[in-house]
Write a protein that holds these residues in place. Structure first.
Motif, short mmCIF file in Angstrom:
data_model
loop_
_atom_site.label_atom_id
_atom_site.label_comp_id
_atom_site.label_asym_id
_atom_site.label_seq_id
_atom_site.Cartn_x
_atom_site.Cartn_y
_atom_site.Cartn_z
N TYR A 1 9.62 -5.27 1.72
CA TYR A 1 8.50 -4.50 1.15
C TYR A 1 8.68 -4.16 -0.33
O TYR A 1 8.33 -3.08 -0.79
N ASP B 1 7.12 -5.22 -2.89
CA ASP B 1 5.88 -4.98 -3.64
C ASP B 1 5.43 -3.52 -3.48
O ASP B 1 5.03 -2.87 -4.44
N VAL B 2 5.54 -2.99 -2.27
CA VAL B 2 5.14 -1.60 -2.03
C VAL B 2 6.05 -0.66 -2.82
O VAL B 2 5.58 0.26 -3.51
N TYR C 1 3.69 3.86 -10.07
CA TYR C 1 2.73 4.97 -10.04
C TYR C 1 3.40 6.32 -10.33
O TYR C 1 2.77 7.23 -10.87
N GLY D 1 0.04 11.28 -5.88
CA GLY D 1 -0.36 11.31 -4.47
C GLY D 1 -0.27 9.91 -3.88
O GLY D 1 0.24 9.71 -2.77
N TYR D 2 -0.74 8.93 -4.63
CA TYR D 2 -0.74 7.53 -4.17
C TYR D 2 0.69 7.03 -3.97
O TYR D 2 1.02 6.44 -2.93
N GLY E 1 2.11 8.47 -0.91
CA GLY E 1 1.55 7.82 0.29
C GLY E 1 2.21 6.48 0.56
O GLY E 1 2.56 6.16 1.70
N LEU E 2 2.40 5.69 -0.50
CA LEU E 2 3.05 4.38 -0.34
C LEU E 2 4.43 4.54 0.29
O LEU E 2 4.79 3.84 1.25
N ALA F 1 4.37 5.97 4.02
CA ALA F 1 3.95 5.01 5.05
C ALA F 1 5.16 4.20 5.50
O ALA F 1 5.39 4.03 6.71
N LEU F 2 5.97 3.76 4.52
CA LEU F 2 7.16 2.98 4.88
C LEU F 2 8.17 3.85 5.63
O LEU F 2 8.81 3.40 6.58
N GLY G 1 -2.54 5.80 -0.59
CA GLY G 1 -1.20 5.22 -0.60
C GLY G 1 -0.74 4.83 0.80
O GLY G 1 -0.18 3.74 1.01
N LEU G 2 -0.98 5.70 1.77
CA LEU G 2 -0.60 5.41 3.16
C LEU G 2 -1.25 4.10 3.63
O LEU G 2 -0.60 3.22 4.19
N ASP H 1 -2.70 1.71 1.77
CA ASP H 1 -2.36 0.53 0.98
C ASP H 1 -0.97 -0.02 1.30
O ASP H 1 -0.74 -1.23 1.21
N ALA H 2 -0.04 0.86 1.65
CA ALA H 2 1.30 0.38 2.00
C ALA H 2 1.20 -0.54 3.21
O ALA H 2 1.79 -1.63 3.24
N LEU H 3 0.42 -0.12 4.20
CA LEU H 3 0.26 -0.96 5.39
C LEU H 3 -0.48 -2.25 5.06
O LEU H 3 -0.15 -3.32 5.57
N MET I 1 -0.57 -3.82 2.12
CA MET I 1 0.31 -4.71 1.36
C MET I 1 1.34 -5.35 2.29
O MET I 1 1.60 -6.55 2.22
N ALA I 2 1.91 -4.52 3.17
CA ALA I 2 2.93 -5.03 4.10
C ALA I 2 2.33 -6.11 4.99
O ALA I 2 3.01 -7.06 5.38
N PRO J 1 -4.13 -4.33 -1.88
CA PRO J 1 -4.22 -2.87 -1.94
C PRO J 1 -5.58 -2.46 -2.54
O PRO J 1 -6.22 -3.26 -3.19
N LYS J 2 -5.99 -1.21 -2.29
CA LYS J 2 -7.32 -0.77 -2.73
C LYS J 2 -7.27 0.39 -3.73
O LYS J 2 -8.17 1.20 -3.77
N MET J 3 -6.22 0.52 -4.51
CA MET J 3 -6.17 1.59 -5.51
C MET J 3 -7.02 1.17 -6.68
O MET J 3 -6.92 0.07 -7.15
#
Lengths: 340, 340
Positions: free
Chosen positions: A290, A292-293, A300, A321-322, A325-326, A329-330, B325-326, B328-330, B332-333, B338-340
């Motif tokens: 992961y 890229d994440v 960011y 915040g973004y 979140g990234l 999630a991981l 972020g939550l 987009d991490a999923l 991207m994975a 991603p949608k930022m």
């Protein structure tokens, strides 16, 4: 004709020369005293120059307006009031109603407490933010919020305190400050505390005016003398403002400005190190997966700091915040606790 | 002794009664005209009442201050100026220097354009935000930002326009508005446009004062007459303000307030539907996997809307950023964009 004549901030002494002519010529003068009391001595000087009838108007007479508007239709009427006349919204409404009935209106502007107080304290008027009014029986949430907004921009805040002519009640500066300290407990924006520097401007425009300044804790128990009082909470102080305050006012503590860290800055200060630490844990957990994440999260976090420095506060908060979140999630996917 | 006497907004007519006494008694009166010009007619009336010498002071004489301070040390000196005297920061500095040399000072406050203009336009003073000054040759970024900040809180903005006595230069209201429209192009906060409602207050306090209001596009090409002019960009208007403006000013368009959507609200409006759509895609992609992450994202999207509604703008933005972020991490994975 309906004239709105301002008494200014020093009673009869501050009526403009032309205002005296208008008083002398009028058929009836309504003296309004509910914004600020007018000393007896001034009332008698006003009586001396008034050519026609002098009416000590009650608040309801001005708010109702019927008698005043009738007098203005039939002849020349004056509404005489403390300060600059159109600061009172009641007067603006009366002017609109006069226009609606076809009565001409005119104003004799006079000094206002708003500009006089700021100048007497030695503060720069262009740094004054929105004025806040404090009513004893009401919530302090609005003035607290106004204070935060002004201070976040480095601005000064004028706090006008409640005055009720009928009860002869003036809100005490100490009660106003206590209410704001209480609001701080609830809202916790770190706007005001015992060490906040305050200025109490008392009886501005009168011969015994006095300005007292110091930290809230130092001013506790101070007798500011008789009302009216106005509280100013300065934002950042230019050195000419500190010098002016120090040289012409009674400063219990050396003049100092107040700052508040904007909520956005408080957030970046809190979240950047937190998200960085969470990111490091996630990196070592996934070792090469992961990427890229994780790289995006790193980017960011840096962006958040940069946007804040450039004054783009909202984008800074969105970015951190973004990033959070990234990373989370991981972390959640891998069984770690999220860090929001 | 050094007196600071205000001329008020109507020239000699607006000097307070007590100010006339001070002028008559003084050894020397310095008339300062660099804030706003004083008509010749008023200068001669001032000359008539001045007991001692009248000096038409140049800007450098006031800024330098040496001669004025010497006169004040040796006798009774007056600095006479437009409006309320301490609004000019130069005067505050002079007062501090007088105090430092042991010279007593005093002020005769007079009407200020700041309060007079707001009242004449029928606006509520307590809704006025920080004042902005527009200098023709300088960047419009600061006044643009002040306008945004004031308007985001529903407040009115007074734009003071450059005046240079030596060049007899007044910044034209149209040039000030054009500069702000240009700043909008660069900063794009959606603060001001051709349909923004503006008020041009011209020659307030003089006999030929006039207030013209309308949308910027409607005011294009209007001749506002001779200066000085001040521009006010109202925020939201209370109905008593619209009524006052409509009944006493020349309104090219019916009175209307201006609103700006706060950056935070603009962000929530943009990102909430975007993140929701991205979340739905991620859900169908993972079908039952990573439920905790997806549920968290859903919760934070809802929180973002709720925090915004409750006035916690920064937390709202942080929440939508986190939800994004939550998701987009999923994405991207899983190989999605991603949608930022």
């Amino acid at each position: 004709m309906l004239w709105f004549v301002g008494l200014g901030v020093s009673g009869f002494d501050s009526v403009p020369a032309r205002g005296i002519d208008v008083l002398a010529r009028a058929d009836v003068v309504y003296l309004e005293q509910f914004t600020s009391p007018v000393p007896e001595r001034d009332v008698s000087r006003i009586r001396d120059v008034t050519g026609g009838k002098l009416v000590l108007a009650k608040r309801w007479q001005v708010e109702d307006g019927a008698e005043i508007l009738k007098s203005a239709k039939d002849g020349e009427a004056v509404l005489l009031s403390y300060g600059d006349p159109y600061i009172a919204t009641t007067h603006i409404e009366l002017r609109t109603r006069a226009a609606a009935q076809g009565t001409a209106t005119g104003a004799i502007h006079a000094s206002s407490a708003l500009t006089a107080i700021v100048g007497e304290c030695g503060l720069h008027f262009y740094k004054v933010g929105r004025v806040a009014t404090i009513m004893g029986g009401e919530s302090f949430a609005t003035p607290y919020r106004t204070l935060y907004k002004n201070m976040a921009e480095g601005g000064h805040t004028i706090l006008l305190l409640e005055y009720d002519q009928e009860r002869d009640f003036f809100l005490d500066p100490s009660d106003a400050l206590a209410g704001l300290l209480e609001a701080e407990k609830g809202q916790a924006r770190r706007v005001i505390g015992e060490s906040t520097y305050c200025i109490i401007a008392s009886r501005i425009g009168s011969e015994d005016q006095r300005i007292t300044a110091g930290m809230i804790s130092s001013l506790a128990g101070t007798d500011f003398g008789s009302p009216p009082h106005t509280v100013i909470i300065p934002g950042s102080l230019h050195f000419t403002e500190s010098d002016a305050l120090g040289s012409t006012c009674r400063c219990v503590d050396a003049p100092a400005g107040n700052t508040v860290e904007k909520i956005s800055a408080q957030m970046i200060a809190k979240y950047v190190p937190m998200v960085r630490a969470a990111l490091e844990e996630a990196k070592s957990m996934y070792a090469g997966k992961y990427d890229d994440v994780l790289e995006n999260a790193e980017m960011y976090i840096r962006d958040a700091e940069k946007f804040l420095a450039d004054g783009h506060d909202e984008v800074a908060v969105l970015s951190i915040g973004y990033a959070d979140g990234l990373v989370d999630a991981l972390r959640m996917a891998g069984g770690l606790e999220p860090k929001m």
